[in-house]
Design a protein around this motif. Sequence first.
Motif, PDB file in Angstrom:
ATOM      1  N   ASN A  59      -1.492  -2.320  93.687  1.00  0.00           N
ATOM      2  CA  ASN A  59      -0.133  -2.675  94.114  1.00  0.00           C
ATOM      3  C   ASN A  59       0.025  -2.383  95.613  1.00  0.00           C
ATOM      4  O   ASN A  59       0.511  -1.325  95.997  1.00  0.00           O
ATOM      5  N   PRO A  60      -0.397  -3.322  96.469  1.00  0.00           N
ATOM      6  CA  PRO A  60      -0.354  -3.091  97.915  1.00  0.00           C
ATOM      7  C   PRO A  60       1.055  -2.945  98.487  1.00  0.00           C
ATOM      8  O   PRO A  60       1.217  -2.511  99.617  1.00  0.00           O
ATOM      9  N   ALA A  61       2.081  -3.272  97.710  1.00  0.00           N
ATOM     10  CA  ALA A  61       3.460  -3.209  98.210  1.00  0.00           C
ATOM     11  C   ALA A  61       4.013  -1.783  98.251  1.00  0.00           C
ATOM     12  O   ALA A  61       5.046  -1.542  98.862  1.00  0.00           O
ATOM     13  N   VAL A  62       3.343  -0.824  97.599  1.00  0.00           N
ATOM     14  CA  VAL A  62       3.868   0.543  97.563  1.00  0.00           C
ATOM     15  C   VAL A  62       3.200   1.417  98.615  1.00  0.00           C
ATOM     16  O   VAL A  62       2.091   1.148  99.057  1.00  0.00           O
ATOM     17  N   ARG A  63       3.923   2.476  98.994  1.00  0.00           N
ATOM     18  CA  ARG A  63       3.313   3.492  99.852  1.00  0.00           C
ATOM     19  C   ARG A  63       3.116   4.747  99.007  1.00  0.00           C
ATOM     20  O   ARG A  63       3.893   5.014  98.084  1.00  0.00           O
ATOM     21  N   THR A  64       2.080   5.494  99.307  1.00  0.00           N
ATOM     22  CA  THR A  64       1.751   6.677  98.512  1.00  0.00           C
ATOM     23  C   THR A  64       2.066   7.942  99.302  1.00  0.00           C
ATOM     24  O   THR A  64       1.993   7.954 100.523  1.00  0.00           O
ATOM     25  N   GLU A  65       2.437   8.980  98.579  1.00  0.00           N
ATOM     26  CA  GLU A  65       2.676  10.298  99.151  1.00  0.00           C
ATOM     27  C   GLU A  65       1.899  11.307  98.323  1.00  0.00           C
ATOM     28  O   GLU A  65       2.033  11.329  97.097  1.00  0.00           O
ATOM     29  N   ILE A  66       1.113  12.149  98.981  1.00  0.00           N
ATOM     30  CA  ILE A  66       0.414  13.234  98.279  1.00  0.00           C
ATOM     31  C   ILE A  66       1.307  14.466  98.309  1.00  0.00           C
ATOM     32  O   ILE A  66       1.803  14.862  99.357  1.00  0.00           O
ATOM     33  N   MET A  67       1.526  15.050  97.134  1.00  0.00           N
ATOM     34  CA  MET A  67       2.377  16.229  96.995  1.00  0.00           C
ATOM     35  C   MET A  67       1.636  17.270  96.155  1.00  0.00           C
ATOM     36  O   MET A  67       0.986  16.916  95.170  1.00  0.00           O
ATOM     37  N   VAL A  68       1.760  18.548  96.543  1.00  0.00           N
ATOM     38  CA  VAL A  68       1.202  19.626  95.730  1.00  0.00           C
ATOM     39  C   VAL A  68       2.118  19.828  94.530  1.00  0.00           C
ATOM     40  O   VAL A  68       3.345  19.800  94.662  1.00  0.00           O
ATOM     41  N   LYS A  69       1.526  20.010  93.336  1.00  0.00           N
ATOM     42  CA  LYS A  69       2.347  20.198  92.130  1.00  0.00           C
ATOM     43  C   LYS A  69       3.321  21.341  92.342  1.00  0.00           C
ATOM     44  O   LYS A  69       3.003  22.325  93.004  1.00  0.00           O
ATOM     45  N   GLY A  70       4.523  21.181  91.825  1.00  0.00           N
ATOM     46  CA  GLY A  70       5.550  22.193  91.974  1.00  0.00           C
ATOM     47  C   GLY A  70       6.343  22.078  93.259  1.00  0.00           C
ATOM     48  O   GLY A  70       7.274  22.846  93.478  1.00  0.00           O
ATOM     49  N   SER A  71       5.997  21.109  94.115  1.00  0.00           N
ATOM     50  CA  SER A  71       6.740  20.912  95.353  1.00  0.00           C
ATOM     51  C   SER A  71       8.169  20.497  95.054  1.00  0.00           C
ATOM     52  O   SER A  71       8.429  19.813  94.072  1.00  0.00           O
ATOM     53  N   VAL A  72       9.086  20.906  95.906  1.00  0.00           N
ATOM     54  CA  VAL A  72      10.465  20.463  95.803  1.00  0.00           C
ATOM     55  C   VAL A  72      10.520  19.027  96.315  1.00  0.00           C
ATOM     56  O   VAL A  72      10.024  18.729  97.398  1.00  0.00           O
ATOM     57  N   VAL A  73      11.058  18.129  95.502  1.00  0.00           N
ATOM     58  CA  VAL A  73      11.143  16.719  95.879  1.00  0.00           C
ATOM     59  C   VAL A  73      12.560  16.220  95.660  1.00  0.00           C
ATOM     60  O   VAL A  73      13.304  16.778  94.859  1.00  0.00           O
ATOM     61  N   THR A  74      12.916  15.169  96.381  1.00  0.00           N
ATOM     62  CA  THR A  74      14.218  14.551  96.155  1.00  0.00           C
ATOM     63  C   THR A  74      14.177  13.816  94.823  1.00  0.00           C
ATOM     64  O   THR A  74      13.123  13.350  94.391  1.00  0.00           O
ATOM     65  N   MET A  75      15.307  13.714  94.183  1.00  0.00           N
ATOM     66  CA  MET A  75      15.361  13.081  92.866  1.00  0.00           C
ATOM     67  C   MET A  75      15.656  11.586  92.939  1.00  0.00           C
ATOM     68  O   MET A  75      15.699  10.918  91.921  1.00  0.00           O
ATOM     69  N   ARG A  94      15.132   7.683  93.311  1.00  0.00           N
ATOM     70  CA  ARG A  94      14.018   6.798  92.961  1.00  0.00           C
ATOM     71  C   ARG A  94      13.871   5.758  94.058  1.00  0.00           C
ATOM     72  O   ARG A  94      14.838   5.134  94.460  1.00  0.00           O
ATOM     73  N   VAL A  95      12.652   5.651  94.552  1.00  0.00           N
ATOM     74  CA  VAL A  95      12.333   4.669  95.587  1.00  0.00           C
ATOM     75  C   VAL A  95      11.252   3.768  95.005  1.00  0.00           C
ATOM     76  O   VAL A  95      10.150   4.232  94.709  1.00  0.00           O
ATOM     77  N   PHE A  96      11.574   2.501  94.824  1.00  0.00           N
ATOM     78  CA  PHE A  96      10.681   1.612  94.085  1.00  0.00           C
ATOM     79  C   PHE A  96       9.532   1.082  94.924  1.00  0.00           C
ATOM     80  O   PHE A  96       8.750   0.269  94.459  1.00  0.00           O
ATOM     81  N   SER A  97       9.414   1.592  96.152  1.00  0.00           N
ATOM     82  CA  SER A  97       8.256   1.247  96.979  1.00  0.00           C
ATOM     83  C   SER A  97       7.374   2.477  97.208  1.00  0.00           C
ATOM     84  O   SER A  97       6.484   2.463  98.034  1.00  0.00           O
ATOM     85  N   ARG A  98       7.613   3.538  96.426  1.00  0.00           N
ATOM     86  CA  ARG A  98       6.903   4.802  96.629  1.00  0.00           C
ATOM     87  C   ARG A  98       6.182   5.228  95.350  1.00  0.00           C
ATOM     88  O   ARG A  98       6.696   5.101  94.248  1.00  0.00           O
ATOM     89  N   VAL A  99       4.985   5.780  95.560  1.00  0.00           N
ATOM     90  CA  VAL A  99       4.237   6.425  94.476  1.00  0.00           C
ATOM     91  C   VAL A  99       3.850   7.817  94.963  1.00  0.00           C
ATOM     92  O   VAL A  99       3.160   7.958  95.972  1.00  0.00           O
ATOM     93  N   ARG A 100       4.316   8.828  94.257  1.00  0.00           N
ATOM     94  CA  ARG A 100       3.916  10.199  94.584  1.00  0.00           C
ATOM     95  C   ARG A 100       2.686  10.544  93.766  1.00  0.00           C
ATOM     96  O   ARG A 100       2.653  10.330  92.551  1.00  0.00           O
ATOM     97  N   VAL A 101       1.699  11.109  94.444  1.00  0.00           N
ATOM     98  CA  VAL A 101       0.463  11.551  93.801  1.00  0.00           C
ATOM     99  C   VAL A 101       0.459  13.076  93.865  1.00  0.00           C
ATOM    100  O   VAL A 101       0.344  13.662  94.945  1.00  0.00           O
ATOM    101  N   PHE A 102       0.647  13.718  92.697  1.00  0.00           N
ATOM    102  CA  PHE A 102       0.702  15.181  92.653  1.00  0.00           C
ATOM    103  C   PHE A 102      -0.695  15.747  92.453  1.00  0.00           C
ATOM    104  O   PHE A 102      -1.426  15.342  91.546  1.00  0.00           O
ATOM    105  N   ILE A 103      -1.053  16.709  93.343  1.00  0.00           N
ATOM    106  CA  ILE A 103      -2.383  17.329  93.311  1.00  0.00           C
ATOM    107  C   ILE A 103      -2.260  18.804  92.948  1.00  0.00           C
ATOM    108  O   ILE A 103      -1.186  19.396  93.027  1.00  0.00           O
TER     109      ILE A 103
END
Length: 70
Positions: free
Chosen positions: A28-44, A46-55
């Motif tokens: 899905n080339p239309a999305v941007r990815t964000e790497i996040m450490v598990k347990g990180s505080v994140v905004t709630m 929903r952004v339909f062009s974003r994929v968070r990857v929890f590590i």
Amino acid sequence: STQSTWCVWPELVGRQAEEAIAVIQTDNPAVRTEIMVKGSVVTMNRVFSRVRVFIESETDHTVVSAPQIG
């Protein structure tokens, strides 16, 4: 034929984040990815062009949950 848009990638759990991002961007080339450490505080919001990857941690880039759009 119609092409389905990928929105969740359960098969990436246990893979390395860099590999997971490559798969997501290929699927899905239309999305941007964000790497996040598990347990990180994140905004709630929903952004339909974003994929968070929890590590696992800053030093262990193992994907710990299924990346999904939002």
